[in-house]
Design an enzyme around this catalytic site. Sequence first.
Site, PDB file in Angstrom:
ATOM      1  N   ARG A  63       0.852  -1.186   0.000  1.00 11.00           N
ATOM      2  CA  ARG A  63       0.000   0.000   0.000  1.00 11.00           C
ATOM      3  C   ARG A  63       0.887   1.235   0.000  1.00 11.00           C
ATOM      4  NH1 ARG A  63      -1.951   0.968   4.444  1.00 11.00           N
ATOM      5  NH2 ARG A  63      -1.381  -0.820   5.687  1.00 11.00           N
ATOM      6  N   TYR A 191      -1.121  -3.823  -7.103  1.00  4.24           N
ATOM      7  CA  TYR A 191      -0.930  -4.494  -5.806  1.00  4.24           C
ATOM      8  C   TYR A 191      -2.254  -4.487  -5.036  1.00  4.24           C
ATOM      9  CZ  TYR A 191      -0.181  -5.244  -0.946  1.00  4.24           C
ATOM     10  OH  TYR A 191      -0.338  -5.728   0.329  1.00  4.24           O
ATOM     11  N   LYS A 200      -9.643  -1.977   1.496  1.00  2.00           N
ATOM     12  CA  LYS A 200      -9.308  -0.808   2.315  1.00  2.00           C
ATOM     13  C   LYS A 200     -10.077   0.429   1.830  1.00  2.00           C
ATOM     14  CE  LYS A 200      -6.284  -3.160   4.678  1.00  2.00           C
ATOM     15  NZ  LYS A 200      -6.577  -3.563   6.057  1.00  2.00           N
ATOM     16  N   HIS A 220     -11.043  -1.515  11.465  1.00  4.59           N
ATOM     17  CA  HIS A 220      -9.942  -2.402  11.059  1.00  4.59           C
ATOM     18  C   HIS A 220      -9.808  -3.491  12.130  1.00  4.59           C
ATOM     19  CE1 HIS A 220      -5.428  -2.595   9.680  1.00  4.59           C
ATOM     20  NE2 HIS A 220      -6.159  -3.515   9.098  1.00  4.59           N
ATOM     21  N   SER A 242      -1.429  -3.280  11.187  1.00  2.00           N
ATOM     22  CA  SER A 242      -0.978  -4.288  10.228  1.00  2.00           C
ATOM     23  C   SER A 242       0.272  -4.998  10.769  1.00  2.00           C
ATOM     24  CB  SER A 242      -0.655  -3.625   8.885  1.00  2.00           C
ATOM     25  OG  SER A 242      -1.711  -2.785   8.493  1.00  2.00           O
ATOM     26  N   ALA A 243       0.362  -6.299  10.525  1.00  2.00           N
ATOM     27  CA  ALA A 243       1.521  -7.122  10.920  1.00  2.00           C
ATOM     28  C   ALA A 243       1.692  -7.278  12.434  1.00  2.00           C
ATOM     29  CB  ALA A 243       2.812  -6.599  10.285  1.00  2.00           C
ATOM     30  N   CYS A 244       0.578  -7.305  13.170  1.00  2.00           N
ATOM     31  CA  CYS A 244       0.640  -7.594  14.613  1.00  2.00           C
ATOM     32  C   CYS A 244      -0.104  -8.882  14.942  1.00  2.00           C
ATOM     33  CB  CYS A 244       0.063  -6.444  15.420  1.00  2.00           C
ATOM     34  SG  CYS A 244       1.123  -4.996  15.458  1.00  2.00           S
ATOM     35  N   GLY A 245      -0.421  -9.694  13.929  1.00  2.00           N
ATOM     36  CA  GLY A 245      -0.982 -11.020  14.189  1.00  2.00           C
ATOM     37  C   GLY A 245      -2.500 -11.093  14.188  1.00  2.00           C
ATOM     38  N   ASP A 269      -9.875  -9.076   9.183  1.00  3.40           N
ATOM     39  CA  ASP A 269      -9.313  -7.743   8.898  1.00  3.40           C
ATOM     40  C   ASP A 269     -10.295  -6.591   9.108  1.00  3.40           C
ATOM     41  OD1 ASP A 269      -7.047  -6.205   8.029  1.00  3.40           O
ATOM     42  OD2 ASP A 269      -7.966  -5.951   6.069  1.00  3.40           O
ATOM     43  N   ASN A 359       6.239  -8.529   2.301  1.00  4.16           N
ATOM     44  CA  ASN A 359       4.800  -8.268   2.202  1.00  4.16           C
ATOM     45  C   ASN A 359       4.156  -9.169   1.141  1.00  4.16           C
ATOM     46  OD1 ASN A 359       2.400  -6.883   2.946  1.00  4.16           O
ATOM     47  ND2 ASN A 359       2.585  -5.546   1.160  1.00  4.16           N
ATOM     48  N   ARG A 361       1.892 -12.135  -0.302  1.00  4.06           N
ATOM     49  CA  ARG A 361       0.523 -12.371   0.181  1.00  4.06           C
ATOM     50  C   ARG A 361      -0.096 -13.641  -0.375  1.00  4.06           C
ATOM     51  NH1 ARG A 361      -2.009  -8.214   3.558  1.00  4.06           N
ATOM     52  NH2 ARG A 361      -0.413  -6.613   3.681  1.00  4.06           N
ATOM     53  N   GLY A 486      -1.286 -19.543  20.107  1.00  4.47           N
ATOM     54  CA  GLY A 486      -2.418 -20.278  20.675  1.00  4.47           C
ATOM     55  C   GLY A 486      -2.612 -20.007  22.168  1.00  4.47           C
TER      56      GLY A 486
HETATM   57  C1  OXD Z   1      -3.183  -4.165   5.850  1.00  2.00           C
HETATM   58  C2  OXD Z   1      -3.816  -5.331   5.197  1.00  2.00           C
HETATM   59  O1  OXD Z   1      -2.226  -3.615   5.282  1.00  2.00           O
HETATM   60  O2  OXD Z   1      -4.755  -5.871   5.799  1.00  2.00           O
HETATM   61  O3  OXD Z   1      -3.631  -3.784   6.936  1.00  2.00           O
HETATM   62  O4  OXD Z   1      -3.427  -5.700   4.077  1.00  2.00           O
HETATM   63 MN    MN Z   2      -5.447  -4.816   7.484  1.00  7.50          MN
END
Ligand code: OXD
Ligand code: MN
Length: 576
Positions: A63, A191, A200, A220, A242-245, A269, A359, A361, A486
């Site tokens: 993005r 992308y 988004k 989100h 983003s990217a925190c699991g 998401d 990144n 996917r 878990g």
């Molecule tokens: C983000 C996604 O970037 O969900 O938050 O792709």
């Molecule tokens: Mn997202």
Amino acid sequence: MRKWVEEVAALCRPANIHWCNGSEEEKKALTELAVAAGILIPLNPDKHPGCYYHRSHANDVARVEERTFICTKTAQEAGPTNNWANPTEMYQKLNGLLNGAMAGRTLYVIPYLMGPPGSPLTKIGVEITDSVYVVLSMRIMTRIGKVAWNELGSNGVFTKGLHSMLDINPETRYIAHFPQDNAVISTSSNYGGNVLLGKKCLALRLASYLGRDEGWMAEHMLILGVESPTGEKTYVAAAFPSACGKTNFAMLTPPEHYKGWKVTTIGDDIAWMRPGPDGRLYAINPEAGYFGVAPGTNCKTNLNAMLSLSRDTIFTNVALTKSGEVWWEGKDGEPPADLLDWHGKPWIAGSKEKAAHPNSRFAAPMKNNPVLDSEVSNPTGVPISAIIFGGRRATTMPLVFQAFNWVHGTYVGATMGSEMTAAAAGKVGTVRRDPMAMLPFAGYNMGDYFTHWLRMRKLLKNPPKIFHVNWFRKSAEGEFLWPGYGENMRVLKWIVDRCKGRVPATETPLGWMPEAKDIDITGIPNYTKEKLEEALSIDIEGWKTEVMLQDELFMKLYADLPKELVYQRELLISRL
Ligand code: OXD
Ligand code: MN
């Protein structure tokens, strides 16, 4: 809608127009066309049935926040955290770029639904695109074709999305939102986050704007269900940057010790939430697939994601073997010997370069998820009992606390922060403020967005309880204080029990907190009560610094900041 398609065709002058019906025959024909054009590479049908591989342009892999615009009449409406552009000027610029842009190409018209058919929460979108990759990805990520034509009827309202790849030049790349026209235009990218316009662009930026005016929320957030051994079901929504699991949490596999507990996924998401007749907040997942980050995904971190992407998935920018298998850093096992990196060049084991783009996917249909919640297409949505906020914080933020009430919870969400890559910054504690994980996704002024959160309280007789979690706190020696993945089930159970009024909590300056004895740690390998106590401890001096750091964003937003949040800050300081 026809008139709009005619107007776009007159501007972009495509060679053909294809109206998508979403059928299997259409999928087959478009896939064959994409393979013949080299846009998709078929993967090994034994290892990855129905799966395809795509490489995006090397300058087009994520993005682009600096090229994302909110084009409202005034800059004030977009607010200080968004890039604003004058709508008339932006339309002029884009019309110039789009003039004849589809010459020799096919213009695809994709009608799609965000949400299940027949739901008052669902919205209809139409995306016009000249990318067959977009059509095939949209059919995984949303409900496209006939189902959407039916819902549109003869006079339905829809969001206009126009996408053209142009020549994938970063200098003519724009992701321009026109909330007052319920429209978005995206140029010069292919992308996902920039071009799958339902995600988004519609489901967060335009929907947050619509939600403010219509009395609902576009967030989100993942949505998950927790089922106890007695069959009691509780739904929880959670916002993490983003990217925190988020995808991992949404598909969590409970540990051995939690026999009979089940976590089921509604979404990973985005959550659309609206007050129901009983005064509770009801949520749907507007999407129909997962657009997940591949690196780090394996059978231990997220078995259900691995099963979701095991068939009918499009992979983008991961690494590829000569025999048509995919690989990425953090996948199970050793890297195969004959690997091509995401550029298509041979990759040597031990190389400093990543084989898969960080990144890279997968776009996987949600119906593949073995723990997909049975209510995922219920038009009513599911009642949300808890909202969880969280970020990646090495210090200060304890494992879990519960906000005192909705207004305090709004403050907790508004002041959320997450470490940018801690290692790269070289300084633990460098956090970016990312209110409700919506910094890149709010379609209007962030200060007004906070006011909308406060206003929602008045529409809810039984609002969800609000919590904050941090799976990433470290000891002074740099060791994680909580095992995560878990094992997060143990904290989730405390949250569920709090929602049901079943466990006591201690009042602290931050909110209501468990004592170490309230979180069951039986069966966690090499874990101790001391570590848990440290994960739950409150560092008063650290918190005084935290309050000062929060001011960075509050100063920026001060003119539009609801006073309730300023008072919450004062109350927190007094408690500290
Ligand atoms: C983000 C996604 O970037 O969900 O938050 O792709
Ligand atoms: Mn997202």
